[in-house]
Design an enzyme around this catalytic site. Sequence first.
Site, PDB file in Angstrom:
ATOM      1  N   ASP A 109       0.843  -1.191   0.000  1.00  0.00           N
ATOM      2  CA  ASP A 109       0.000   0.000   0.000  1.00  0.00           C
ATOM      3  C   ASP A 109       0.882   1.245   0.000  1.00  0.00           C
ATOM      4  O   ASP A 109       1.850   1.327   0.763  1.00  0.00           O
ATOM      5  CB  ASP A 109      -0.913  -0.002   1.228  1.00  0.00           C
ATOM      6  CG  ASP A 109      -2.045   1.007   1.102  1.00  0.00           C
ATOM      7  OD1 ASP A 109      -2.476   1.273  -0.034  1.00  0.00           O
ATOM      8  OD2 ASP A 109      -2.503   1.517   2.130  1.00  0.00           O
ATOM      9  N   HIS A 116      -3.864  14.153   0.596  1.00  0.00           N
ATOM     10  CA  HIS A 116      -4.044  13.301   1.777  1.00  0.00           C
ATOM     11  C   HIS A 116      -2.847  13.429   2.717  1.00  0.00           C
ATOM     12  O   HIS A 116      -3.020  13.616   3.937  1.00  0.00           O
ATOM     13  CB  HIS A 116      -4.203  11.846   1.334  1.00  0.00           C
ATOM     14  CG  HIS A 116      -4.222  10.869   2.472  1.00  0.00           C
ATOM     15  ND1 HIS A 116      -5.212  10.842   3.422  1.00  0.00           N
ATOM     16  CD2 HIS A 116      -3.350   9.869   2.809  1.00  0.00           C
ATOM     17  CE1 HIS A 116      -4.973   9.877   4.295  1.00  0.00           C
ATOM     18  NE2 HIS A 116      -3.843   9.277   3.944  1.00  0.00           N
ATOM     19  N   GLU A 181     -10.194   3.797   3.806  1.00  0.00           N
ATOM     20  CA  GLU A 181      -9.318   4.508   2.885  1.00  0.00           C
ATOM     21  C   GLU A 181      -9.772   4.140   1.476  1.00  0.00           C
ATOM     22  O   GLU A 181      -9.705   2.975   1.078  1.00  0.00           O
ATOM     23  CB  GLU A 181      -7.851   4.148   3.110  1.00  0.00           C
ATOM     24  CG  GLU A 181      -7.308   4.692   4.430  1.00  0.00           C
ATOM     25  CD  GLU A 181      -5.809   4.590   4.559  1.00  0.00           C
ATOM     26  OE1 GLU A 181      -5.190   3.805   3.808  1.00  0.00           O
ATOM     27  OE2 GLU A 181      -5.244   5.288   5.425  1.00  0.00           O
ATOM     28  N   GLU A 183      -9.262   3.813  -2.219  1.00  0.00           N
ATOM     29  CA  GLU A 183      -8.028   3.660  -2.991  1.00  0.00           C
ATOM     30  C   GLU A 183      -8.300   2.987  -4.339  1.00  0.00           C
ATOM     31  O   GLU A 183      -9.365   2.394  -4.557  1.00  0.00           O
ATOM     32  CB  GLU A 183      -7.009   2.825  -2.209  1.00  0.00           C
ATOM     33  CG  GLU A 183      -6.743   3.340  -0.800  1.00  0.00           C
ATOM     34  CD  GLU A 183      -5.557   2.670  -0.135  1.00  0.00           C
ATOM     35  OE1 GLU A 183      -4.759   2.012  -0.845  1.00  0.00           O
ATOM     36  OE2 GLU A 183      -5.416   2.800   1.094  1.00  0.00           O
ATOM     37  N   ASP A 215      -8.980   0.125   2.088  1.00  0.00           N
ATOM     38  CA  ASP A 215      -7.992  -0.353   3.055  1.00  0.00           C
ATOM     39  C   ASP A 215      -8.442   0.095   4.452  1.00  0.00           C
ATOM     40  O   ASP A 215      -8.059   1.153   4.945  1.00  0.00           O
ATOM     41  CB  ASP A 215      -6.612   0.218   2.719  1.00  0.00           C
ATOM     42  CG  ASP A 215      -5.503  -0.499   3.459  1.00  0.00           C
ATOM     43  OD1 ASP A 215      -5.633  -1.711   3.688  1.00  0.00           O
ATOM     44  OD2 ASP A 215      -4.507   0.146   3.803  1.00  0.00           O
ATOM     45  N   ARG A 219      -7.515   3.550  13.404  1.00  0.00           N
ATOM     46  CA  ARG A 219      -6.623   4.679  13.622  1.00  0.00           C
ATOM     47  C   ARG A 219      -6.044   4.705  15.041  1.00  0.00           C
ATOM     48  O   ARG A 219      -4.901   5.150  15.238  1.00  0.00           O
ATOM     49  CB  ARG A 219      -7.363   5.990  13.358  1.00  0.00           C
ATOM     50  CG  ARG A 219      -7.872   6.136  11.940  1.00  0.00           C
ATOM     51  CD  ARG A 219      -6.770   6.130  10.917  1.00  0.00           C
ATOM     52  NE  ARG A 219      -7.288   6.428   9.578  1.00  0.00           N
ATOM     53  CZ  ARG A 219      -6.571   6.367   8.474  1.00  0.00           C
ATOM     54  NH1 ARG A 219      -5.308   5.996   8.528  1.00  0.00           N
ATOM     55  NH2 ARG A 219      -7.109   6.666   7.303  1.00  0.00           N
ATOM     56  N   GLN A 222      -3.383   2.000  15.143  1.00  0.00           N
ATOM     57  CA  GLN A 222      -2.282   2.478  14.303  1.00  0.00           C
ATOM     58  C   GLN A 222      -1.485   3.581  15.003  1.00  0.00           C
ATOM     59  O   GLN A 222      -0.253   3.597  14.953  1.00  0.00           O
ATOM     60  CB  GLN A 222      -2.849   3.001  12.980  1.00  0.00           C
ATOM     61  CG  GLN A 222      -1.793   3.521  12.010  1.00  0.00           C
ATOM     62  CD  GLN A 222      -2.429   4.087  10.737  1.00  0.00           C
ATOM     63  OE1 GLN A 222      -3.641   4.055  10.547  1.00  0.00           O
ATOM     64  NE2 GLN A 222      -1.591   4.599   9.852  1.00  0.00           N
ATOM     65  N   LYS A 235      -3.760  -1.997  10.277  1.00  0.00           N
ATOM     66  CA  LYS A 235      -4.068  -2.103   8.850  1.00  0.00           C
ATOM     67  C   LYS A 235      -4.298  -3.544   8.390  1.00  0.00           C
ATOM     68  O   LYS A 235      -4.959  -3.762   7.378  1.00  0.00           O
ATOM     69  CB  LYS A 235      -2.901  -1.534   8.033  1.00  0.00           C
ATOM     70  CG  LYS A 235      -2.694  -0.047   8.184  1.00  0.00           C
ATOM     71  CD  LYS A 235      -3.662   0.714   7.310  1.00  0.00           C
ATOM     72  CE  LYS A 235      -3.237   2.160   7.172  1.00  0.00           C
ATOM     73  NZ  LYS A 235      -4.120   2.895   6.254  1.00  0.00           N
ATOM     74  N   THR A 239      -8.532  -5.829   4.097  1.00  0.00           N
ATOM     75  CA  THR A 239      -8.488  -4.909   2.961  1.00  0.00           C
ATOM     76  C   THR A 239      -9.483  -5.439   1.938  1.00  0.00           C
ATOM     77  O   THR A 239      -9.354  -6.584   1.494  1.00  0.00           O
ATOM     78  CB  THR A 239      -7.086  -4.834   2.336  1.00  0.00           C
ATOM     79  OG1 THR A 239      -6.161  -4.337   3.310  1.00  0.00           O
ATOM     80  CG2 THR A 239      -7.075  -3.929   1.108  1.00  0.00           C
ATOM     81  N   GLU A 340      -9.680  12.293   7.756  1.00  0.00           N
ATOM     82  CA  GLU A 340      -9.549  13.630   7.171  1.00  0.00           C
ATOM     83  C   GLU A 340     -10.875  14.386   7.185  1.00  0.00           C
ATOM     84  O   GLU A 340     -10.925  15.566   7.520  1.00  0.00           O
ATOM     85  CB  GLU A 340      -9.081  13.529   5.727  1.00  0.00           C
ATOM     86  CG  GLU A 340      -7.694  12.980   5.512  1.00  0.00           C
ATOM     87  CD  GLU A 340      -7.496  12.679   4.040  1.00  0.00           C
ATOM     88  OE1 GLU A 340      -7.149  13.601   3.286  1.00  0.00           O
ATOM     89  OE2 GLU A 340      -7.729  11.517   3.640  1.00  0.00           O
TER      90      GLU A 340
END
Length: 392
Positions: A109, A116, A181, A183, A215, A219, A222, A235, A239, A340
């Site tokens: 990834d 971002h 996420e 992607e 993905d 948080r 992480q 993570k 996925t 975000e």
Amino acid sequence: MNSRVRIEIPEDSGFGLTHLPYCVFRPRGGEPRVGARVGESIIDLAVALDDPMFAQPSLNAFMTQGPQCWREVRERVHAAAESELPAAAVHSVQAVRVDLPIEVADYVDFYASLDHATAMGRIFRPDGEALLPNWRHLPVGYHGRSGTVVVSGTEITRPRGQTRTSAGTPEFGPSRRLDIEAELGFVVGAGSALGIPIRTEDFAEHVFGVALVNDWSARDIQGWEAQPLGPFLGKSFATSVSAWVTPLDALAAARIPLPAQDPEPLPYLTGSGAWGLDIDLRVDWNGQRVSTPPYRRMYWSPAQMLAHMTVNGASTRTGDLFASGTISGAERDERGSFMEMSWNGTEPIDLGDAKRTFLEDGDEVSITASAPAVGGGRLTLGEVRGRILPVR
């Protein structure tokens, strides 16, 4: 007498003859097969093309044949879709089950969106530089866990792990800051040997196609563990990838120049092949549109990602999957993660009947996308969708 049918394609279909994405599907009571989508139908390629290479549980046997075979098969599928086909070769999309389309070899990834990376830097380093010194010089990435790549529609169990308390010590429990996420993933078809880097201009000789990726990210897990080595348990729990792989050739009309890169990348990251892509994504949270991330703003191209991934001599294999990292634009409603959009949980997101920051049990997220199609109109990339289950 064997009956034959002709596939009708709705005029506004995002799955017309210039698209022809591939999947692995199971007819009711049948074994997995490779198919190509046309309109609301799937063509069973093993039957339509009379080729046992497509009577397989993944696209890998086909992808390993290389780009000349990919183009020849695409022409044959196009011709078959325009003609009458044996009824046994045509299935309704709604009448079959779709599986993970590839046997995933490795998963990498990246972190290729300037918008971002800048937003995340401002969240975590409000008094410092948004971008770390290396970001404009190389496509930052990490190795993921291929065994937890799952097909769209697979339910996602809320992960558990260590998180940091207000006292600065860890506690163990379910993630309370579960995120997405949005992607774009790239599927390697033709691998490369150990010790032989792939040049940016050879990207299309190795990459078979693209698929949408979510993905999922915990948080809080992480944030505690990623000091200093980066993502791990936050993570690796899941996925999600679309069941449909769009061939690179179908995106010919979507190719655009990359945004300006300053400073100019090192020579191994430059080349004649511009692989910017004009793809519009959409993120829906419990049926409510919350974001429309624009892939066209991505700073690093997939050709540069692949070149960087192999410049040290790393080999690639059929079925390798590498993803772009979160796709975000400059505006709040163009951001590809809830981290975000909610600015680290400080600005709740309006879902119509509720305001949220991170995912709750029972929530469902759908990511869709479209791109200019060859000959006009737009093609639709296969959806990636998932619903959150409570921790076990």
